[in-house]
Design a protein around this motif. Sequence first.
Motif, PDB file in Angstrom:
ATOM      1  N   GLY A  51       0.807  -1.031   0.215  1.00 12.47           N
ATOM      2  CA  GLY A  51       0.139   0.103  -0.180  1.00 12.47           C
ATOM      3  C   GLY A  51       0.716   1.141  -0.107  1.00 12.47           C
ATOM      4  O   GLY A  51       2.039   1.200  -0.402  1.00 12.47           O
ATOM      5  N   SER A  52       0.287   2.428   0.557  1.00 10.82           N
ATOM      6  CA  SER A  52       0.985   3.555   0.420  1.00 10.82           C
ATOM      7  C   SER A  52       1.001   4.433   1.618  1.00 10.82           C
ATOM      8  O   SER A  52       0.230   3.827   2.771  1.00 10.82           O
ATOM      9  CB  SER A  52       0.377   4.597  -0.365  1.00 10.82           C
ATOM     10  OG  SER A  52      -0.906   4.666   0.003  1.00 10.82           O
ATOM     11  N   VAL A  53       1.983   5.121   2.053  1.00  7.72           N
ATOM     12  CA  VAL A  53       2.390   5.977   3.226  1.00  7.72           C
ATOM     13  C   VAL A  53       2.302   7.345   2.841  1.00  7.72           C
ATOM     14  O   VAL A  53       3.409   7.527   2.010  1.00  7.72           O
ATOM     15  CB  VAL A  53       3.259   5.307   3.939  1.00  7.72           C
ATOM     16  CG1 VAL A  53       4.489   5.497   3.498  1.00  7.72           C
ATOM     17  CG2 VAL A  53       3.272   6.032   5.541  1.00  7.72           C
ATOM     18  N   LYS A  54       1.679   8.245   3.981  1.00  9.36           N
ATOM     19  CA  LYS A  54       2.134   9.585   3.706  1.00  9.36           C
ATOM     20  C   LYS A  54       2.908  10.251   4.464  1.00  9.36           C
ATOM     21  O   LYS A  54       2.711   9.925   5.641  1.00  9.36           O
ATOM     22  CB  LYS A  54       0.632  10.429   3.499  1.00  9.36           C
ATOM     23  CG  LYS A  54       0.827  11.842   3.267  1.00  9.36           C
ATOM     24  CD  LYS A  54      -0.430  12.737   3.465  1.00  9.36           C
ATOM     25  CE  LYS A  54      -1.300  12.560   2.503  1.00  9.36           C
ATOM     26  NZ  LYS A  54      -2.731  13.460   2.922  1.00  9.36           N
ATOM     27  N   LEU A  55       3.916  10.862   4.186  1.00  7.53           N
ATOM     28  CA  LEU A  55       5.167  11.112   5.017  1.00  7.53           C
ATOM     29  C   LEU A  55       5.337  12.833   5.074  1.00  7.53           C
ATOM     30  O   LEU A  55       5.098  13.361   3.772  1.00  7.53           O
ATOM     31  CB  LEU A  55       6.388  10.637   4.826  1.00  7.53           C
ATOM     32  CG  LEU A  55       6.402   9.096   4.936  1.00  7.53           C
ATOM     33  CD1 LEU A  55       7.612   8.446   4.641  1.00  7.53           C
ATOM     34  CD2 LEU A  55       5.925   8.668   6.329  1.00  7.53           C
ATOM     35  N   GLY A  56       5.663  13.488   5.927  1.00 10.10           N
ATOM     36  CA  GLY A  56       5.944  15.118   5.918  1.00 10.10           C
ATOM     37  C   GLY A  56       7.284  15.262   5.981  1.00 10.10           C
ATOM     38  O   GLY A  56       8.170  14.628   6.555  1.00 10.10           O
ATOM     39  N   LEU A  57       7.944  16.006   5.129  1.00  8.31           N
ATOM     40  CA  LEU A  57       9.555  16.557   5.357  1.00  8.31           C
ATOM     41  C   LEU A  57       9.210  17.869   5.437  1.00  8.31           C
ATOM     42  O   LEU A  57       8.865  18.697   4.581  1.00  8.31           O
ATOM     43  CB  LEU A  57      10.116  16.066   3.910  1.00  8.31           C
ATOM     44  CG  LEU A  57      11.534  16.469   3.909  1.00  8.31           C
ATOM     45  CD1 LEU A  57      12.410  15.576   4.871  1.00  8.31           C
ATOM     46  CD2 LEU A  57      12.092  16.337   2.576  1.00  8.31           C
ATOM     47  N   LEU A  58       9.919  18.399   6.849  1.00 12.85           N
ATOM     48  CA  LEU A  58       9.579  19.738   7.175  1.00 12.85           C
ATOM     49  C   LEU A  58      11.243  20.284   7.258  1.00 12.85           C
ATOM     50  O   LEU A  58      12.060  19.993   7.949  1.00 12.85           O
ATOM     51  CB  LEU A  58       8.969  19.771   8.590  1.00 12.85           C
ATOM     52  CG  LEU A  58       9.129  21.108   9.371  1.00 12.85           C
ATOM     53  CD1 LEU A  58       8.015  22.129   8.387  1.00 12.85           C
ATOM     54  CD2 LEU A  58       8.400  21.181  10.545  1.00 12.85           C
ATOM     55  N   VAL A  59      11.496  21.313   6.242  1.00  9.88           N
ATOM     56  CA  VAL A  59      12.839  21.612   5.969  1.00  9.88           C
ATOM     57  C   VAL A  59      12.779  23.275   5.663  1.00  9.88           C
ATOM     58  O   VAL A  59      11.670  23.649   5.224  1.00  9.88           O
ATOM     59  CB  VAL A  59      13.684  20.923   5.019  1.00  9.88           C
ATOM     60  CG1 VAL A  59      13.966  19.398   5.587  1.00  9.88           C
ATOM     61  CG2 VAL A  59      13.087  20.860   3.755  1.00  9.88           C
TER      62      VAL A  59
END
Length: 406
Positions: A51-59
């Motif tokens: 399946g899929s996964v939503k990830l955050g990248l905070l930079v």
Amino acid sequence: MEKAMDMFRHVRHTWSAISVVAGASVLLLAASACGESSLSSGGADGGGDKGSVKLGLLVPLSGVYAPLGRDMRNGFELYLAQHGNKLGGKTVELVVADEGGGPDTGLPAGQKLVTRDQVAAVAGVVNSATAISLRDVVDDAKVPLIVANAGANAITGAKGSPYVYRTSFSNAAVNEAFGATVAKEVAGGKVYAMAPDYLAGQEQIAGFKKTFLAAGGRLAGEQYTPFGKTQDFQPYLSAVRRSGAKAVYAFYSGAEAVSFVKQYAQFGLAGRLPLYGPGFLTEGSVLAAQGDAALGVRTSLHYSTELDNPANKKFVADYTAKYGSSPTVFSVQSWDAATALDKALAKASGGAELAKALGEIGAFEDSPRGPWRFGPNRGPDQPFYQREVRKQGAGLINAVVGELAA
Ligand code: BEZ
């Protein structure tokens, strides 16, 4: 069905992030079009479809630390390109958010990732004060945060959140590693300490002073410059000259590191007063912009492009092929954050189980910095290296001149 629900949540929650998600997808598509799928070595679980996964990248995409943010985004996206855009067998939908200059912008951007975008985990964060401001946000929401730069001591201390891991360093550790060496090299002369006036600046100088003074070193003075606003360092450098210091120890990074080191040379201090500091002072694009003004600067860090190990050689080659410039410690910390998520997402999808899986990773054997692992407080247990800026061909490098006591 799960995939369809994910798609629905994405459309509902990420309207304002569409451009950055699209940007990341375009990059990844471009990467495979350029044949970079040949970099792929499969995910932690062999790359099966989970399946899929939503990830955050905070930079930071703006402000004095924008160059660090770019390197971190590059490091994370390189790992994705090398692994077919999957972590733990799950297809990644990456939402990139702008941390900006500090908590005023970083906190709301992090809150949005957690509450509106509903990411399974957040990686990134450059600024110590931003990291501290996010602690309760991720702890309350039970969303793991992998700090891939910010050195704030307390974020992985005994009172840290079980949801916060760190793949970078602590402000204390990177500087404590160097204090005794600087005291020995300056041999009785006094040292002037300088840093920007915010949490990381204060903690970095405190870490240095702890081991420097314990080893018999003496301070000529210390000074904290307005963070993110100081462009003219001349008044501060005049104070250094008047102090009778025999050397300077400085923490600056990003745009501030470029101005500081260039003005240090223009003011006639380079070559007369040796300049020391944590390695952020001369890292990556900052070093190229400083040019010969940085020659001879001695620093402490847990990475150099010059480290002689097979994982680093592959990392430097893949990174340079993809981005046309050398990687930095910021790219490595972010690549390692993606590695951590790859391993943990193979076992869990989010929440407390994902946080627990992060703690069970064990050694990061293939890190470009050399093998390391999370310590009991969820921060890295790792060696530090002494580096010196030297010429190599037409460019400059941070040559590794020794290993420092941890
Ligand atoms: C910090 O705020 O923790 C930080 C920023 C840039 C380089 C190193 C540390």
